[in-house]
Design a protein around this motif. Sequence first.
Motif, PDB file in Angstrom:
ATOM      1  N   ILE A 101       0.841  -1.196   0.000  1.00 27.06           N
ATOM      2  CA  ILE A 101       0.000   0.000   0.000  1.00 27.06           C
ATOM      3  C   ILE A 101       0.884   1.256   0.000  1.00 27.06           C
ATOM      4  N   GLN A 102       0.599   2.162  -0.910  1.00 22.80           N
ATOM      5  CA  GLN A 102       1.407   3.393  -1.038  1.00 22.80           C
ATOM      6  C   GLN A 102       0.897   4.488  -0.095  1.00 22.80           C
ATOM      7  N   PRO A 103       1.769   5.435   0.270  1.00 20.25           N
ATOM      8  CA  PRO A 103       1.377   6.542   1.159  1.00 20.25           C
ATOM      9  C   PRO A 103       0.553   7.598   0.415  1.00 20.25           C
ATOM     10  N   ILE A 104      -0.668   7.212   0.046  1.00 16.19           N
ATOM     11  CA  ILE A 104      -1.488   8.048  -0.832  1.00 16.19           C
ATOM     12  C   ILE A 104      -1.801   9.420  -0.216  1.00 16.19           C
ATOM     13  N   GLU A 105      -2.110   9.429   1.085  1.00 15.01           N
ATOM     14  CA  GLU A 105      -2.467  10.690   1.737  1.00 15.01           C
ATOM     15  C   GLU A 105      -1.346  11.721   1.592  1.00 15.01           C
ATOM     16  N   GLU A 106      -0.130  11.238   1.855  1.00 12.81           N
ATOM     17  CA  GLU A 106       1.039  12.112   1.796  1.00 12.81           C
ATOM     18  C   GLU A 106       1.294  12.608   0.368  1.00 12.81           C
ATOM     19  N   ILE A 107       1.169  11.694  -0.583  1.00 14.07           N
ATOM     20  CA  ILE A 107       1.366  12.060  -1.991  1.00 14.07           C
ATOM     21  C   ILE A 107       0.305  13.089  -2.387  1.00 14.07           C
ATOM     22  N   GLY A 108      -0.924  12.851  -1.931  1.00  8.68           N
ATOM     23  CA  GLY A 108      -2.029  13.751  -2.250  1.00  8.68           C
ATOM     24  C   GLY A 108      -1.788  15.161  -1.726  1.00  8.68           C
ATOM     25  N   LYS A 109      -1.213  15.255  -0.542  1.00 12.35           N
ATOM     26  CA  LYS A 109      -0.922  16.580   0.028  1.00 12.35           C
ATOM     27  C   LYS A 109       0.069  17.328  -0.847  1.00 12.35           C
TER      28      LYS A 109
END
Length: 387
Positions: A154-162
């Motif tokens: 699972i990728q750090p989507i939240e962080e990438i999204g920010k």
Amino acid sequence: MIYMDHSATSPVDPEVFEAMKPYFVDSFGNASTLYSLGREGKQAMEAARIEVASLINAEPKEIIFTSGGTESDNLAIKGTAYKLKNKGNHIITTNIEHPAVDETCKYLEKNGFKVTYLPVGEDGIIKVDDLKAAITNETILITVMHANNEIGTIQPIEEIGKIASEKKIYFHTDAVQTVGKIPVDVKKMNVDMLSLSSHKLYGPKGVGALYIKKGVRIEPLLHGGGHERGLRPGTENVAGIVGLGKACSIAKVSQETDAQKLTNLRNKLVDGILNSIEDSYLNGDRTKRLPNNANFRFTGIEGESLILRLDTKGIAASTGSACSSTKLEASHVLTAIGLKEVEAHGSLRISLGHENTEEDIEYAIKAIKEVVEQLRQMSPLWCGIKK
Ligand SMILES: *Cc1c(COP(=O)(O)O)cnc(C)c1O
């Protein structure tokens, strides 16, 4: 038959099938017509849109129905590229994407776009600093999958999204493997677009959706009638859409308990395999992965032979992924996490579903152990290693 290949596809839930049935023969009307038969379809479709939106914390208006994950990925990526081509020509993705993203990016590269493929570590996860360093003034899109279809990481989507939203770059995620399995919240994840597919969450094949955040503008790939706000013209697949809606509403209620159950079964499987078979390894991070995914490798074994022998013992599983199972190259995902080709060829993906039981796991451990031992006895590679 014990089915352990849910990352490839899942059986349609009988409740989903029941919900779909009326829309084939009785309420068959074209959902874009005005008379009551058409309106019935339209209403069912709009109810499904609410159910899909609700599972991922979106607004119903932000859901566009498509023919599945592949189309949703294509629409998000090419739709952005075509819309923003005058603003920039650079796209950032990873080197472990599903072919629906990977091949779309490669196609765009042949047509004047530049693509950065971020590497992943041994754990199958990208480094956010690499992403930051890759962003240029030309970057118009970041597309990073939520969970990988082969190794489940699972990728750090939240962080990438920010990062993407700070830089005002569109951010798309392929969440086909996560929707219905782990919590997916488009607002928390800061995504502009998200792909999902019905047949990976106990719905029918050939239907999916693309979440497009309010205000995000992309070009359609198909042109025709004005269906789906002009973004996806064509007479709607009402029965399929109803099935997807039902699958989402079931997942909303059951995904948490399912995830708990699947994590326990998966851990039992991983411990059982690693403890009972020598020179066996788990590919990808032990914990940052989907509850239902385990991906093993066995030294000296060839994955295809393993799959075929397991099939004769009544177990359906796969090597890398269903899509690459007919190609002879090693999985690009397994080589991306640093495996040698020969190691990648000795891999086995087990992806569990809610119908799997403790007994299935016990049987699978025994069967896999037997098959691995049989194959190793005939393997010159293994004999060479063990001499
Ligand atoms: C299955 C899958 C797709 C493709 O979805 P379809 O509905 O089969 O087109 C895309 N991405 C991922 C990660 C998948 O697992």
